[in-house]
Design a protein around this motif. Structure first.
Motif, mmCIF file in Angstrom:
data_model
loop_
_atom_site.group_PDB
_atom_site.id
_atom_site.type_symbol
_atom_site.label_atom_id
_atom_site.label_comp_id
_atom_site.label_asym_id
_atom_site.label_seq_id
_atom_site.Cartn_x
_atom_site.Cartn_y
_atom_site.Cartn_z
ATOM 1 N N MET A 64 -0.617 2.520 -6.289
ATOM 2 C CA MET A 64 -2.141 3.019 -5.621
ATOM 3 C C MET A 64 -2.012 4.323 -5.525
ATOM 4 O O MET A 64 -3.144 5.248 -5.513
ATOM 5 N N SER A 65 -0.887 4.920 -5.001
ATOM 6 C CA SER A 65 -0.653 6.321 -4.616
ATOM 7 C C SER A 65 0.620 6.842 -5.012
ATOM 8 O O SER A 65 1.679 6.015 -4.810
ATOM 9 N N GLY A 66 0.731 8.080 -5.154
ATOM 10 C CA GLY A 66 2.171 8.524 -5.581
ATOM 11 C C GLY A 66 2.567 8.626 -7.050
ATOM 12 O O GLY A 66 1.829 8.132 -7.559
ATOM 13 N N GLU A 67 3.978 8.968 -7.219
ATOM 14 C CA GLU A 67 4.434 9.235 -8.423
ATOM 15 C C GLU A 67 5.811 8.937 -8.374
ATOM 16 O O GLU A 67 6.653 9.112 -7.432
ATOM 17 N N GLY A 68 6.274 8.372 -9.867
ATOM 18 C CA GLY A 68 7.544 8.183 -9.946
ATOM 19 C C GLY A 68 7.635 7.501 -11.443
ATOM 20 O O GLY A 68 7.035 7.870 -12.355
ATOM 21 N N GLU A 69 8.740 6.804 -11.478
ATOM 22 C CA GLU A 69 9.217 6.017 -12.932
ATOM 23 C C GLU A 69 9.883 4.879 -12.671
ATOM 24 O O GLU A 69 10.520 4.646 -11.637
ATOM 25 N N GLN A 101 7.557 11.112 -5.551
ATOM 26 C CA GLN A 101 6.738 11.236 -4.385
ATOM 27 C C GLN A 101 6.886 10.043 -3.665
ATOM 28 O O GLN A 101 6.800 8.957 -4.273
ATOM 29 N N GLU A 102 6.343 9.940 -2.294
ATOM 30 C CA GLU A 102 6.018 8.538 -1.853
ATOM 31 C C GLU A 102 5.042 7.758 -2.588
ATOM 32 O O GLU A 102 4.038 8.186 -2.939
ATOM 33 N N MET A 103 5.402 6.542 -3.066
ATOM 34 C CA MET A 103 4.518 5.709 -3.549
ATOM 35 C C MET A 103 4.048 4.573 -2.809
ATOM 36 O O MET A 103 4.512 3.788 -2.062
#
Length: 132
Positions: A64-69, A101-103
């Motif tokens: 829903m929000s944030g970024e990562g992998e 980022q916080e997800m």
């Protein structure tokens, strides 16, 4: 009909914080609700980098929000996770989740969780954990 709010659940025993400090999960729908799946809103903290292997559950995860992998360990493929991305662990995939980022994630588990699960030493949830 079952009606719950995220705010109420976050201020109850439905909010579980990981012992390793990587995430918290607010369990909005659990096994005792008799729906055949569980539904959680999970926060993955910025900088988290941890391995999971859900041997007992299948999971779908919507960012829903944030970024990562997420990296699948069997083949080494890395997939970017951004808002609007869903990844589906349909083969009990062993994987690493990394948050740049916080997800905020919406997660569905089948079979449903009981409520107090945290990852065991293999990165899995036990099939019959303690209920809330």
């Amino acid at each position: 009909m079952i009606v719950r709010t995220l705010a109420e659940a976050e201020n109850s025993n439905r909010k579980i914080v990981s012992p390793d400090g990587n995430w918290d999960s607010t369990r909005l729908l659990l096994k005792d609700d008799n729906m055949g799946f569980s539904f959680h809103i999970t926060t993955i903290y910025a900088g988290a980098d941890f391995e999971m292997h859900y041997q007992n559950h299948l999971e779908s995860v919507f960012c829903m929000s944030g970024e990562g992998e997420v990296e699948t360990l069997d083949d080494g493929k890395v997939y970017p996770i951004t808002p609007g991305t869903i990844y589906i662990l349909d083969k009990h995939d062993k994987h690493v989740l990394r948050a740049t980022q916080e997800m905020k994630m919406a997660c569905v588990f089948n079979p449903p969780l009981n409520g107090k699960e945290v990852h065991n030493s293999e990165g899995a949830y036990e099939l019959e954990a303690e209920t809330i």
